[in-house]
Scaffold this motif. Structure first.
Motif, PDB file in Angstrom:
ATOM      1  N   LEU A 186      27.053  13.923  54.199  1.00 27.62           N
ATOM      2  CA  LEU A 186      26.712  15.009  55.089  1.00 27.62           C
ATOM      3  C   LEU A 186      27.831  16.114  54.694  1.00 27.62           C
ATOM      4  CD1 LEU A 186      25.578  13.730  58.636  1.00 27.62           C
ATOM      5  CD2 LEU A 186      24.172  14.812  56.699  1.00 27.62           C
ATOM      6  N   PHE A 187      29.071  15.873  54.829  1.00 25.74           N
ATOM      7  CA  PHE A 187      30.057  16.985  54.355  1.00 25.74           C
ATOM      8  C   PHE A 187      29.578  17.607  53.052  1.00 25.74           C
ATOM      9  CE2 PHE A 187      33.647  18.262  52.167  1.00 25.74           C
ATOM     10  CZ  PHE A 187      34.305  19.203  52.936  1.00 25.74           C
ATOM     11  N   CYS A 188      29.385  16.679  52.115  1.00 27.93           N
ATOM     12  CA  CYS A 188      29.309  17.225  50.742  1.00 27.93           C
ATOM     13  C   CYS A 188      27.939  18.121  50.661  1.00 27.93           C
ATOM     14  CB  CYS A 188      28.913  16.021  49.782  1.00 27.93           C
ATOM     15  SG  CYS A 188      30.647  15.141  49.404  1.00 27.93           S
ATOM     16  N   LEU A 189      27.007  17.715  51.280  1.00 28.73           N
ATOM     17  CA  LEU A 189      25.595  18.651  51.331  1.00 28.73           C
ATOM     18  C   LEU A 189      25.840  19.935  52.028  1.00 28.73           C
ATOM     19  CD1 LEU A 189      23.115  15.809  51.870  1.00 28.73           C
ATOM     20  CD2 LEU A 189      23.535  16.971  49.898  1.00 28.73           C
ATOM     21  N   PHE A 190      26.759  19.716  53.126  1.00 27.49           N
ATOM     22  CA  PHE A 190      27.037  21.179  54.029  1.00 27.49           C
ATOM     23  C   PHE A 190      27.775  21.749  52.942  1.00 27.49           C
ATOM     24  CE2 PHE A 190      30.372  23.048  56.548  1.00 27.49           C
ATOM     25  CZ  PHE A 190      29.652  23.804  57.227  1.00 27.49           C
ATOM     26  N   ALA A 191      28.957  21.525  52.349  1.00 28.73           N
ATOM     27  CA  ALA A 191      29.794  22.127  51.658  1.00 28.73           C
ATOM     28  C   ALA A 191      29.072  22.797  50.373  1.00 28.73           C
ATOM     29  CB  ALA A 191      30.868  21.080  50.883  1.00 28.73           C
ATOM     30  N   GLU A 192      28.196  22.367  49.926  1.00 25.38           N
ATOM     31  CA  GLU A 192      27.413  22.912  48.769  1.00 25.38           C
ATOM     32  C   GLU A 192      26.533  24.003  49.404  1.00 25.38           C
ATOM     33  OE1 GLU A 192      25.304  20.011  46.340  1.00 25.38           O
ATOM     34  OE2 GLU A 192      23.799  19.936  47.890  1.00 25.38           O
ATOM     35  N   ASP A 193      26.011  24.003  50.276  1.00 20.22           N
ATOM     36  CA  ASP A 193      25.234  24.996  51.062  1.00 20.22           C
ATOM     37  C   ASP A 193      26.104  26.230  51.671  1.00 20.22           C
ATOM     38  OD1 ASP A 193      23.064  23.692  50.157  1.00 20.22           O
ATOM     39  OD2 ASP A 193      22.647  22.794  52.356  1.00 20.22           O
TER      40      ASP A 193
ATOM     41  N   PHE B 268      31.897  24.296  48.268  1.00 17.27           N
ATOM     42  CA  PHE B 268      31.799  23.661  46.865  1.00 17.27           C
ATOM     43  C   PHE B 268      30.894  24.903  46.168  1.00 17.27           C
ATOM     44  CE2 PHE B 268      31.535  18.754  47.844  1.00 17.27           C
ATOM     45  CZ  PHE B 268      32.930  18.761  48.316  1.00 17.27           C
ATOM     46  N   GLU B 269      30.697  24.895  45.164  1.00 12.23           N
ATOM     47  CA  GLU B 269      29.667  25.724  44.259  1.00 12.23           C
ATOM     48  C   GLU B 269      28.364  25.294  44.597  1.00 12.23           C
ATOM     49  OE1 GLU B 269      28.420  25.280  39.691  1.00 12.23           O
ATOM     50  OE2 GLU B 269      30.829  25.482  40.108  1.00 12.23           O
ATOM     51  N   LYS B 270      27.355  26.284  44.647  1.00 16.52           N
ATOM     52  CA  LYS B 270      26.010  25.940  45.031  1.00 16.52           C
ATOM     53  C   LYS B 270      25.474  24.787  44.324  1.00 16.52           C
ATOM     54  CE  LYS B 270      22.563  27.436  47.356  1.00 16.52           C
ATOM     55  NZ  LYS B 270      22.394  26.940  48.567  1.00 16.52           N
ATOM     56  N   ASP B 271      24.786  23.681  45.242  1.00 13.32           N
ATOM     57  CA  ASP B 271      24.112  22.527  44.799  1.00 13.32           C
ATOM     58  C   ASP B 271      24.840  21.871  43.849  1.00 13.32           C
ATOM     59  OD1 ASP B 271      21.874  23.484  46.183  1.00 13.32           O
ATOM     60  OD2 ASP B 271      21.320  24.747  44.523  1.00 13.32           O
ATOM     61  N   ILE B 272      26.377  21.806  43.588  1.00 12.05           N
ATOM     62  CA  ILE B 272      27.064  21.179  42.754  1.00 12.05           C
ATOM     63  C   ILE B 272      26.972  19.626  43.070  1.00 12.05           C
ATOM     64  CG2 ILE B 272      29.155  21.193  43.693  1.00 12.05           C
ATOM     65  CD1 ILE B 272      30.562  21.209  41.103  1.00 12.05           C
ATOM     66  N   PHE B 273      26.863  19.311  44.403  1.00 10.83           N
ATOM     67  CA  PHE B 273      26.974  17.725  44.698  1.00 10.83           C
ATOM     68  C   PHE B 273      25.394  17.380  44.254  1.00 10.83           C
ATOM     69  CE2 PHE B 273      25.750  14.537  47.768  1.00 10.83           C
ATOM     70  CZ  PHE B 273      26.905  13.563  47.493  1.00 10.83           C
TER      71      PHE B 273
ATOM     72  N   ASN C 236      23.271  18.227  42.088  1.00 10.39           N
ATOM     73  CA  ASN C 236      23.081  18.355  40.548  1.00 10.39           C
ATOM     74  C   ASN C 236      23.832  17.377  40.019  1.00 10.39           C
ATOM     75  OD1 ASN C 236      21.179  20.199  41.057  1.00 10.39           O
ATOM     76  ND2 ASN C 236      22.361  21.878  40.721  1.00 10.39           N
ATOM     77  N   THR C 237      25.038  17.121  40.567  1.00 16.51           N
ATOM     78  CA  THR C 237      25.943  16.147  39.877  1.00 16.51           C
ATOM     79  C   THR C 237      25.474  14.729  40.008  1.00 16.51           C
ATOM     80  OG1 THR C 237      27.841  17.453  39.984  1.00 16.51           O
ATOM     81  CG2 THR C 237      28.308  15.286  39.924  1.00 16.51           C
ATOM     82  N   ILE C 238      24.987  14.292  41.443  1.00 14.97           N
ATOM     83  CA  ILE C 238      24.459  13.161  41.470  1.00 14.97           C
ATOM     84  C   ILE C 238      23.276  12.779  40.645  1.00 14.97           C
ATOM     85  CG2 ILE C 238      23.527  11.550  43.401  1.00 14.97           C
ATOM     86  CD1 ILE C 238      26.368  12.260  43.438  1.00 14.97           C
ATOM     87  N   LYS C 239      22.541  13.861  40.575  1.00 10.14           N
ATOM     88  CA  LYS C 239      21.144  13.903  39.532  1.00 10.14           C
ATOM     89  C   LYS C 239      21.473  13.659  38.094  1.00 10.14           C
ATOM     90  CE  LYS C 239      17.938  16.712  42.375  1.00 10.14           C
ATOM     91  NZ  LYS C 239      17.368  17.821  42.616  1.00 10.14           N
ATOM     92  N   SER C 240      22.508  14.384  37.928  1.00 12.02           N
ATOM     93  CA  SER C 240      22.553  14.196  36.365  1.00 12.02           C
ATOM     94  C   SER C 240      23.704  13.217  35.952  1.00 12.02           C
ATOM     95  CB  SER C 240      23.102  15.733  36.029  1.00 12.02           C
ATOM     96  OG  SER C 240      24.592  16.152  36.304  1.00 12.02           O
ATOM     97  N   MET C 241      24.754  13.101  36.821  1.00 14.79           N
ATOM     98  CA  MET C 241      25.606  11.827  36.438  1.00 14.79           C
ATOM     99  C   MET C 241      25.266  10.396  36.848  1.00 14.79           C
ATOM    100  SD  MET C 241      27.657  13.511  34.522  1.00 14.79           S
ATOM    101  CE  MET C 241      28.993  12.156  34.418  1.00 14.79           C
ATOM    102  N   THR C 242      24.037   9.981  37.186  1.00 14.01           N
ATOM    103  CA  THR C 242      23.729   8.658  37.524  1.00 14.01           C
ATOM    104  C   THR C 242      22.328   8.366  36.674  1.00 14.01           C
ATOM    105  OG1 THR C 242      22.476   9.558  39.522  1.00 14.01           O
ATOM    106  CG2 THR C 242      24.767   8.704  39.774  1.00 14.01           C
TER     107      THR C 242
END
Length: 96
Positions: free
Chosen positions: A21-28, A32-37, A39-45
């Protein structure tokens, strides 16, 4: 999730969900940079998610690292240090 993760303590599962939840909140919100969490999970797994816990663990450990080693992978370097000890405790693998 508790049913699929009987070996995980309630604390471990709660901590995992709070971190997500923190990571999702932070990217919004600009922490964090917008959508970084996301997009990183999608592209790095892998598509089947078989390495998701490994990537999550790497990220959570990195978020708790104030002094960043020079050999840090590029995908991690984009994330800032998060103080407050949210990511200090070791990640417990979760079955999705």
């Amino acid at each position: 999730m508790l049913k699929d993760n009987e070996r995980i303590s309630r604390h471990g599962l709660n901590l995992f969900l709070i971190r997500l939840l923190f990571c999702l909140f932070a990217e919004d919100t600009g922490v964090f940079e917008k959508d970084i969490f996301t997009n990183t999970i999608k592209s790095m797994t892998k598509e089947d998610g078989s390495d998701l816990n490994c990537r999550i663990q790497e990220l959570f450990e990195f978020l708790d690292t104030k002094i960043r080693p020079e050999d840090t992978p590029a995908w991690l370097r984009k994330f800032p240090y998060v103080n407050g000890q949210l990511f200090t405790e070791q990640h417990t693998n979760v079955v999705f």
